[in-house]
Write an enzyme that holds these catalytic residues in place. Structure first.
Site, PDB file in Angstrom:
ATOM      1  N   GLU A 264       0.890  -1.226  -0.084  1.00 57.84           N
ATOM      2  CA  GLU A 264       0.210  -0.109   0.155  1.00 57.84           C
ATOM      3  C   GLU A 264       0.837   1.121   0.110  1.00 57.84           C
ATOM      4  O   GLU A 264       0.482   2.362  -0.589  1.00 57.84           O
ATOM      5  CB  GLU A 264      -0.871   0.026   1.264  1.00 57.84           C
TER       6      GLU A 264
ATOM      7  N   MET B  22      24.691   8.842   2.419  1.00 58.84           N
ATOM      8  CA  MET B  22      24.414  10.179   2.974  1.00 58.84           C
ATOM      9  C   MET B  22      24.715   9.741   4.563  1.00 58.84           C
ATOM     10  O   MET B  22      25.358  10.682   5.226  1.00 58.84           O
ATOM     11  CB  MET B  22      23.096  10.581   3.045  1.00 58.84           C
TER      12      MET B  22
ATOM     13  N   PHE C 121     -11.738  -7.837  13.320  1.00 57.55           N
ATOM     14  CA  PHE C 121     -10.734  -8.228  12.300  1.00 57.55           C
ATOM     15  C   PHE C 121     -10.181  -7.028  11.319  1.00 57.55           C
ATOM     16  O   PHE C 121     -10.916  -6.624  10.677  1.00 57.55           O
ATOM     17  CB  PHE C 121     -10.797  -9.639  11.502  1.00 57.55           C
ATOM     18  N   GLN C 122      -8.929  -6.955  11.092  1.00 58.34           N
ATOM     19  CA  GLN C 122      -8.322  -5.674  10.309  1.00 58.34           C
ATOM     20  C   GLN C 122      -9.006  -4.535  10.792  1.00 58.34           C
ATOM     21  O   GLN C 122      -9.111  -3.827   9.814  1.00 58.34           O
ATOM     22  CB  GLN C 122      -8.519  -5.946   9.087  1.00 58.34           C
TER      23      GLN C 122
ATOM     24  N   LYS D 189     -17.664  -0.849   5.540  1.00 57.18           N
ATOM     25  CA  LYS D 189     -18.126  -1.822   4.466  1.00 57.18           C
ATOM     26  C   LYS D 189     -19.612  -1.955   4.433  1.00 57.18           C
ATOM     27  O   LYS D 189     -20.051  -2.077   3.281  1.00 57.18           O
ATOM     28  CB  LYS D 189     -17.672  -3.385   4.824  1.00 57.18           C
TER      29      LYS D 189
END
Lengths: 187, 575
Positions: free
Chosen positions: B43, B473, B105-106, B155
């Site tokens: 993502e 760096m 969940f999630q 949802k």
């Protein structure tokens, strides 16, 4: 190349010293912030203060216009003039913020706070507490044979003074609302 | 409803990754052909790709992620877009409203987590207002100082149906930032401009964000006045690198002439930049003798770091237009003698040739690699993205940008792993163009999984990796600041990048010889498909010029010899 020698807790080498010293004077300002009354708006405002390291000395919030879904947040904050300016412009960036007014600089204003004080005691102390409450025009809103609950409204300084007087007389609990403020006059 | 709202907002591409809480939206995407969906491999890649798309087109980039881990993976990209003021919208799925708060969940408090890293975010609790919320989100993302927004959609809200609200019918009156600059301040700026002996333009990403018109006006103003111009990392391309008055980038790794001009000027005109700490160096000694004007659409940028004498809140294009009009109307006055002398002084500084390096022996210098890349690609329709580190600074120094929206790099947040997914977003927006990601091997590995995306969607992005087998760096700072104790700043167990490319079904090119470099670069450009170019370079090259932390602009380090004891304890605590 010289080794780093920074004493623990020292601010001498801190990056914060590099702030421009426009003025070091700490000022207390009362800000009135009108916001959309939507979920999370208070979190956005106080998240700004904590995230950017600003102070909150007092905070009150309540809905002021039910049909217009607007709330008013009154924040008392402390900082250098430059920090205060930053706080105002940063507040203005928050999408649901409609208006930010600095009551401290925009002319005279009234500031009021409500405090509840539970004082427990007997004998002379109990009488003296009641007498002082009368002088401060505090109301007794609860009473038992051993205790009073006083309700007092006024400028924060008055409430501070009342608290100082009640402490030796058996003050056991305090609740304060924080400051609500409005500008004086018709504008 | 979501897909319809996106279509009506002119969206043609969405970068995303499906999951349980966004399945209804994916089902809608499946049943239409107007919006292309690019399946990323992580993502974070989706959000950076949306950023790349947004920066190269000026449109709002869109990413679609699921709840919980999908949303938390988007956080880095959102923060990156916030610091660089990039307009993107992230749509995240959420568990159904009746399960919110139950540790489902999630489930994650996405709106809470992303509150400080978005310009604004919404939890869409009601299907009836969902389309309006999405339209408002687009409005907020693109207006004023642009930025990332997020709409979290449970949802059950995705499944339910309701009446659709078109963009035109959406109320956006709440959020209307100021566009026109205050005319009194503009007059004051023009007066200062007319008399200044040593003026300089200091421009930033705000010029790019304001749109192509702003760059045109800026060029007109610079050409008409002959005032030298420098730019931040974010603003490269607003004024052409081949322009006569171009000083190059300024700041920590900026050019000598640019930083000296900033230090010595008597009028600094900041156009859409924000006095970032990479720019100012030691604040107390920042451009001590100058009057400072600051044009910015965000009032909070003004006086945040540097005290401004002439603050102008407004859109860059609108303000520059007004400045030009006022200046012309007042008779195009300038202190021409002063400016001519100033230009001569700047020419003296240019002679220092601060980017000088020597390519000798059989090892490729990173600067040389970029010089050859520039020579072989500058005439092409080219877009450049970068990762973060030494290669990024060298790319800014050695590549020239003639137009805005051609240069995509993570400036404010400094996100390693930005460049590769960003190049995918750019290539989606410009399928026929040459898109090159100038990378370091360590940054590139952070989002290398997107190779799968590039191959799947046949995106011919060129990954030009300057491989020094070091975190260059970090290594440079450890050399200068930490007694050459190179703690964990080298990359061992690096993959064979050619084999890695082949494993993904792409082309890999390896080059470690300066004599072969041109041919190898041409092979990369001419290959029709994604390429990983593993360019093995000098391992211990440092990036100069460099303003050490805690030093003013006129105390730049120009090369290895000047680094001894250059950074004092006070500077060492800074980043």
């Amino acid at each position: 190349m010289a080794a780093l020698k920074i004493k623990k807790g020292s601010t001498k080498h801190s990056a914060y010293n590099l702030r421009p010293n426009f003025s070091d004077v700490q000022e207390t300002h009362t800000l009135a912030v009108v916001v959309d009354n939507e979920p999370g708006v208070l979190a956005r405002v106080i998240g700004l203060f904590s995230g950017r390291g600003y102070n909150i000395e007092s905070l009150t919030v309540a809905e002021i216009d039910h049909t217009g879904h607007q709330s008013r947040i009154t924040v008392v904050t402390k900082g250098t003039p430059q920090v205060i300016e930053q706080i105002k412009t940063q507040l203005g960036r928050i999408v649901p913020v409609h208006q930010v007014n600095d009551l401290t600089v925009e002319g005279p204003s009234v500031e009021r706070e409500l405090g509840l004080f539970k004082v427990s005691g007997a004998g002379d102390k109990r009488v003296e507490a009641l007498r002082l409450a009368d002088i401060f025009r505090a109301n007794v809103v609860d009473s038992t044979l051993e205790s009073f609950v006083f309700e007092i409204t006024g400028a924060p300084e008055k409430i501070d003074a009342f608290a100082d007087l009640m402490r030796p007389l058996g003050l056991i609990e305090v609740a304060r609302t924080g400051v609500a403020a409005l500008s004086r006059g018709s504008a | 409803m979501v897909v319809q709202a996106l279509k009506d907002q002119g969206v043609d591409t969405v970068f995303g990754y499906p999951g349980g809480a966004v399945l209804p939206i994916y089902d809608e995407i499946f049943q239409q052909n107007d919006i292309r969906h690019i399946l990323v491999r992580h993502e974070q890649g989706a959000v950076h790709a949306a950023e790349g798309y947004a920066r190269s087109t000026g449109k709002v980039g869109v990413a679609l992620v699921t709840s919980g881990p999908g949303a938390t993976n988007a956080v880095t990209g959102l923060t990156d877009a916030l610091l660089d003021s990039i307009p993107i919208i992230v749509l995240s799925g959420q568990v159904p409203t009746f399960m919110i708060g139950s540790d489902a969940f999630q489930e994650a408090d996405t709106v809470g987590i992303t509150r400080p890293c978005t310009k604004h975010n919404w939890l869409a609790k009601d299907t009836a207002t969902l389309s309006e919320t999405i339209h408002q989100a687009f409005h907020v993302a693109r207006s004023g100082r642009p930025g990332p927004v997020l709409v979290d959609i449970p949802k059950d809200v995705q499944f339910a149906s309701a009446t659709y609200t078109a963009p035109q019918a959406t109320n956006t009156s709440n959020y209307q930032p100021q566009i026109r600059g205050d005319i009194e301040m503009i007059n004051e700026l023009v007066e200062a401009l007319e008399t200044a002996e040593r003026p300089v333009f200091y421009t930033g990403g705000g010029v790019i964000n304001s749109g192509p018109k702003a760059s045109e006006l800026l060029r007109e103003l610079v050409e008409a006045t002959g005032i030298p111009i420098t730019s931040t990392l974010m603003g490269l391309g607003a004024y052409p690198a081949s322009g006569k008055h171009w000083l190059g980038m300024l700041g920590m790794h900026g050019l000598y002439e640019a930083n000296m001009a900033m230090h010595g000027c008597d009028l600094m005109i900041n156009v859409g930049a924000r006095f970032d700490d990479r720019i100012t160096g030691l604040i107390d000694a920042f451009s001590p003798k100058s009057k400072k004007a600051h044009i910015d659409i965000d009032p909070s940028s003004i006086n945040k770091v540097i005290k401004t004498d002439i603050p102008i809140v407004g859109d860059v294009a609108s303000v520059l237009d007004d400045i030009l009009k006022v200046w012309k109307a007042r008779g195009r006055n300038l202190n021409r003698d002063g400016i001519t002398k100033w230009q001569k002084q700047i020419d003296e500084w240019r002679k220092v040739d601060c980017l000088h390096f020597k390519q000798e022996g059989k090892v490729i210098k990173p600067q040389y690699a970029l010089q050859r890349l520039e020579a072989l690609t500058k005439d092409k329709d080219r877009y450049i993205t970068t990762e973060v580190g030494q290669h990024q600074m060298w790319a800014a120094q050695f590549l020239g940008f003639e137009d805005p929206n051609r240069w995509m790099t993570s400036g404010g947040l400094g996100t390693m792993g930005y460049g590769f997914p960003a190049s995918i977003g750019v290539q989606m927006a410009h399928p026929e163009s040459l898109v090159i990601n100038v990378a370091g091997e360590a940054s590139w590995l952070m989002n290398m999984q997107e190779m799968g995306t590039a191959v799947q969607f046949r995106l011919p992005v060129k990954q030009f990796i300057l491989n020094n087998e070091r975190l260059g760096m970090v290594r440079q700072w450890q050399e200068l600041l930490h007694g050459e104790r190179y703690s964990h700043s080298w990359s061992e167990a690096l993959p064979d990048f050619v084999k890695l490319a082949e494993a993904f079904g792409a082309k890999g090119i390896y080059c470690d010889n300066p004599d072969d470099l041109d041919d190898a670069i041409l092979e990369m450009i001419n290959h029709d498909g994604p390429v990983i170019f593993d360019c093995l370079v000098e391992k211990h090259e440092n990036c100069f010029p460099m303003i050490p932390s805690g030093k003013p602009h006129n105390e730049m380090l120009l090369g290895e010899a000047s680094t001894q004891g250059a950074i004092e304890a006070g500077g060492a605590v800074l980043v």
